[in-house]
Design a protein around this motif. Structure first.
Motif, PDB file in Angstrom:
ATOM      1  N   ALA A 539       0.838  -1.204   0.000  1.00 30.71           N
ATOM      2  CA  ALA A 539       0.000   0.000   0.000  1.00 30.71           C
ATOM      3  C   ALA A 539       0.863   1.241   0.000  1.00 30.71           C
ATOM      4  O   ALA A 539       1.906   1.298   0.675  1.00 30.71           O
ATOM      5  N   GLU A 540       0.436   2.239  -0.772  1.00 29.51           N
ATOM      6  CA  GLU A 540       1.079   3.549  -0.774  1.00 29.51           C
ATOM      7  C   GLU A 540      -0.005   4.608  -0.613  1.00 29.51           C
ATOM      8  O   GLU A 540      -0.957   4.665  -1.400  1.00 29.51           O
ATOM      9  N   LEU A 541       0.135   5.421   0.439  1.00 34.04           N
ATOM     10  CA  LEU A 541      -0.897   6.402   0.769  1.00 34.04           C
ATOM     11  C   LEU A 541      -0.291   7.793   0.934  1.00 34.04           C
ATOM     12  O   LEU A 541       0.889   7.934   1.270  1.00 34.04           O
ATOM     13  N   GLU A 542      -1.138   8.806   0.754  1.00 35.80           N
ATOM     14  CA  GLU A 542      -0.768  10.184   1.039  1.00 35.80           C
ATOM     15  C   GLU A 542      -1.794  10.772   2.005  1.00 35.80           C
ATOM     16  O   GLU A 542      -3.001  10.583   1.823  1.00 35.80           O
ATOM     17  N   VAL A 543      -1.303  11.450   3.035  1.00 33.80           N
ATOM     18  CA  VAL A 543      -2.194  12.144   3.972  1.00 33.80           C
ATOM     19  C   VAL A 543      -1.933  13.642   3.874  1.00 33.80           C
ATOM     20  O   VAL A 543      -0.799  14.084   3.675  1.00 33.80           O
ATOM     21  N   ARG A 544      -3.017  14.430   4.003  1.00 31.16           N
ATOM     22  CA  ARG A 544      -2.915  15.884   3.899  1.00 31.16           C
ATOM     23  C   ARG A 544      -3.777  16.528   4.986  1.00 31.16           C
ATOM     24  O   ARG A 544      -4.878  16.029   5.282  1.00 31.16           O
ATOM     25  N   PRO A 545      -3.326  17.632   5.565  1.00 28.55           N
ATOM     26  CA  PRO A 545      -4.190  18.354   6.520  1.00 28.55           C
ATOM     27  C   PRO A 545      -5.339  19.003   5.772  1.00 28.55           C
ATOM     28  O   PRO A 545      -5.187  19.454   4.635  1.00 28.55           O
ATOM     29  N   ARG A 546      -6.494  19.029   6.419  1.00 33.79           N
ATOM     30  CA  ARG A 546      -7.678  19.619   5.794  1.00 33.79           C
ATOM     31  C   ARG A 546      -8.189  20.745   6.680  1.00 33.79           C
ATOM     32  O   ARG A 546      -8.316  20.598   7.890  1.00 33.79           O
ATOM     33  N   SER A 547      -8.510  21.855   6.049  1.00 34.37           N
ATOM     34  CA  SER A 547      -9.055  22.990   6.795  1.00 34.37           C
ATOM     35  C   SER A 547     -10.533  23.116   6.466  1.00 34.37           C
ATOM     36  O   SER A 547     -10.937  23.027   5.314  1.00 34.37           O
ATOM     37  N   GLY A 548     -11.340  23.275   7.487  1.00 28.86           N
ATOM     38  CA  GLY A 548     -12.781  23.425   7.302  1.00 28.86           C
ATOM     39  C   GLY A 548     -13.396  24.010   8.545  1.00 28.86           C
ATOM     40  O   GLY A 548     -12.784  24.038   9.621  1.00 28.86           O
ATOM     41  N   GLU A 549     -14.630  24.477   8.410  1.00 31.45           N
ATOM     42  CA  GLU A 549     -15.294  25.100   9.554  1.00 31.45           C
ATOM     43  C   GLU A 549     -15.652  24.077  10.624  1.00 31.45           C
ATOM     44  O   GLU A 549     -15.642  24.375  11.802  1.00 31.45           O
TER      45      GLU A 549
END
Length: 729
Positions: A539-549
């Motif tokens: 498995a190869e994954l990418e994680v990213r921070p998410r900005s939301g209200e």
């Protein structure tokens, strides 16, 4: 003014489920009830009936003469005292109980009587002047539970003000001289006249107020009535036509009936809230309150529920509370919206997709019940025999009825199909449960008691959906998660008293969360042979921070185009389970707390044909953990909205204390002689705050606390937290 005014709310049955939305409209304030406490002699409400009404005498009128109400206010405001007076004046109890003496009808739990507070909501049914009233007495907000929102969001909204606004009823006298009130609508004075040393408030005189009686009061009533008429005319077109037409020259000619009708219309339209004046402490004003409930608040059939059109005349009911009885098992409170509910009948639970048999139907009166033969729409009752139903479940007559309703809801009036989410929103009712903010370990006295503890926690979780129980995967300990210190303390006490288990609680801890600062990628390979099968996953994954209200612990999962084409459909669920479990189930890479506000993209996935779904989930979960560690972990702490009601004399002490707790003052308001401080404070700084505030203000201040959001700790605070968690300090 020395007269103590306290808040009482009657909250309107206005939605298809016990939702959390409440709307208060204060433009035309007609009436106010002041609620205080009163010392009475101890009573035994199990005594022979005498002149007390039997529960079997409760009338079963047409739905138009049913009122479902809830009483809401801050802790110690007098909700239970008001309820006790209502039951006394309606004839269902012999003597007035007192919260301090622990002998009220609705505070029947041992913990409630010891502490003098309401911990769980209680339902009582009684009649008043040919109307049937289903009443729910709720806890104050300091009770650290979701009881209030669960029970009263389907009840009628009646504001209960402490500001003493006098537009609908005017007091006669104040403080110790308070002896009655004037109804601005009818211009009648109502004066209570004790007939003995025990002034129980049953005897009062109602007569028209004349100018000769009290010229100043008469003029005050005239002015207040004219103001009320003008305000109602601004809100109701039909009444405005009368005011501007035949009654424009003389408002005195407007009859009380016409004014009452207009008041009811603006109340049902949720443009205004009836406000009354009185004192439950001095047993004055409760009977006019009951009259106002019947006159101004809506009947169940005066609320429109879109989903009812899909059920026609079939049964549709909502389970809104669960209790456990040692002899009868789970008792489920239900509110009927349509159809007829009878004992010994099978019902279908849409949420659980199961059929259950209800054995008995009971009319609730706090901890007492009587059996009833049926339940009509608009009413509330207890059911016996529903083993699976829980808070927020929708109950219908059969699976076929649910399917038929779904088919009707699946097409709108023009015959066009609706979306699946639209259909579900019409059929399913639920209660939004906030995430717990405190947790601690709980252990039985010996492993022999572990199964009994698990059973007790299972029953308590079903009663209280805000209570969460989980197992620590590393230590095997049971973790108890709750809404506050009092919440967990009560649960601990109930396990001891009701289930006979002496449990041990670990130290109370804050439920932090984690997130990442940067995007990161990771790869993981799982290669394991079990028996004659080889399990192989890359498995190869990418994680990213998410900005939301709105913060959420549920990750947004995306797939690269190449993965969508090659990934067998049956493995997609295993992949998403692995990602979700790694984020939600307390597996943050730094301290093991849930991870929030991240997006995950599956860049590549290779799976050997013999690989099990469990192995796929394990590999993906491990890969997510690697990526999260590379992304730079940030600890988030719960930030609370704090509202303190404090006198001017103690304001500076309360503000100084907040400054030491990293509190941010947002606003300071005035409320009669008190000040209301609105602030944002980290939950970690609020441990034991109730005791501290009582000490600072000599017990005069009250406060409410509500989760606002999660905010990032600065580097110094995060480092200190890590050291504490590792036992270095």
């Amino acid at each position: 003014m020395l007269r103590i005014m306290r808040k009482f709310v009657v909250n309107a049955l206005k939605s298809s489920s016990l939702c959390n939305e409440r709307m208060y409209f204060q433009k035309a304030k007609m009436r106010v009830i002041s609620v205080t406490q009163h010392n009475c002699s101890l009573r035994n409400y199990c005594s022979p009936p005498g002149d007390v009404k039997s529960l079997r005498s409760v009338i079963n009128p047409h739905i138009s003469r049913i009122r479902n109400i809830g009483i809401m206010a801050h802790i110690d405001a007098g909700k239970t005292t008001t309820t006790e007076r209502m039951l006394y004046y309606s004839g269902y109890i012999r003597t007035l109980g007192d919260v301090d003496d622990g002998d009220t009808v609705t505070d029947f739990m041992v913990q409630e009587r010891e502490r003098g507070i309401t911990i769980q909501s209680a339902a009582v049914t009684f009649d008043w002047k040919d109307y049937r009233i289903n009443l729910i007495d709720t806890p104050g907000p300091n009770s650290d539970s979701v009881e209030t929102s669960r029970q009263t969001s389907d009840t009628t909204n009646l504001l209960f003000e402490q500001d003493g606004q006098k537009q609908g009823k005017l007091p006669i006298g104040e403080a110790k001289t308070f002896r009655g009130l004037v109804d601005v609508v009818t211009k009648e004075q109502i004066v209570w006249k004790p007939t003995s040393d025990l002034d129980d408030g049953k005897n009062f005189e109602r007569k028209l107020l004349l100018e000769a009686d009290d010229p100043n009061l008469f003029q005050e009533v005239q002015d207040a009535r004219n103001t009320l008429i003008e305000q109602v005319a601004d809100l109701d077109d039909e009444f405005a036509e009368l005011v501007l037409g035949e009654y424009s020259e003389n408002f005195d000619l407007i009859s009380a009936d016409k004014l009452r009708s207009a008041l009811r219309r603006v109340t049902l339209a949720r443009k205004a809230v009836p406000v009354l004046c009185g004192s439950a402490l001095k047993n004055k004003g409760v009977q006019p309150l009951l009259d106002a409930i019947t006159m101004y608040l809506p009947a169940p059939n005066e609320r429109s529920y879109e989903f009812l059109q899909w059920y026609k005349d079939d049964l549709c009911a909502l389970a809104f509370k669960v209790l456990h009885d040692k002899c009868r098992g789970p008792l489920v409170f239900v509110r009927i919206y349509s159809g007829l509910l009878k004992p010994q009948s099978a019902v279908y639970n849409i949420n659980k997709s199961c059929t259950e048999r209800m054995s008995r139907l009971l009319l609730p009166f706090a901890d007492q019940q009587i059996e009833i033969p049926s339940l009509m729409p608009g009413n509330i009752a207890l059911t016996v025999g529903l083993k699976q139903s829980a808070t927020g479940d929708t109950i219908v007559s059969s699976k076929a009825s649910a399917v038929a309703a779904a088919c009707r809801a699946g097409r709108d009036a023009r015959g066009e199909k609706r979306s699946t989410s639209d259909v579900e929103s019409l059929l399913l009712a639920g209660v939004e449960i906030p995430d717990p903010v405190f947790f601690c370990t709980i252990e039985p006295p010996s492993m022999a008691k572990q199964q009994e503890l698990d059973n007790a926690l299972s029953c308590l979780q079903r009663e209280d959906p805000s209570l969460k129980v989980k197992l620590d995967p590393d230590t095997g300990q049971t973790i108890l998660c709750g809404m506050g210190e009092l919440h967990i303390e009560i649960i601990h006490d109930r396990i001891k008293r009701e289930y006979g288990i002496e449990t041990y609680l670990g130290p109370l801890q804050i439920a932090y969360r984690e997130t990442i600062l940067n995007a990161a990628q990771a790869t993981d390979i799982l290669d394991k042979t079990v028996g004659d099968k080889r399990h192989f996953v890359t498995a190869e994954l990418e994680v990213r921070p998410r900005s939301g209200e709105r913060a959420t612990t549920k990750p947004v999962i995306e797939y690269a185009a190449s993965v969508i084409e090659a990934l067998p459909r049956e493995f997609q669920g295993a992949v998403e389970n692995g990602i979700t479990s790694s984020c939600i189930q307390g597996k943050g890479p730094l301290l093991g707390f849930p991870v929030q506000d991240i997006d995950v993209t599956v860049q590549s996935l290779m799976v050997h044909p013999d690989t099990s779904h469990t192995m796929v989930s394990a590999c993906v979960s491990r890969c997510v953990q690697k990526a999260l560690k590379k992304g730079g972990v940030q600890i988030l702490e719960p930030l609370m909205n704090l509202e303190i009601t404090v006198s001017e004399d103690h304001l500076s002490a309360a503000l100084a204390d907040l400054a030491q707790r990293r509190g941010s003052i947002q606003e300071i308001q005035s409320r009669q002689d008190n000040r209301v401080v609105v602030a944002a404070v980290p939950l970690a700084e609020m441990m034991g705050y109730s005791t501290v505030l009582r000490s600072l203000t000599s017990g005069s201040a009250t406060f409410t606390l509500e989760l606002a959001s999660y905010q990032a700790l600065n580097s110094q605070e995060q480092s200190a937290l890590l050291q504490r968690r590792m036992g270095l300090v």
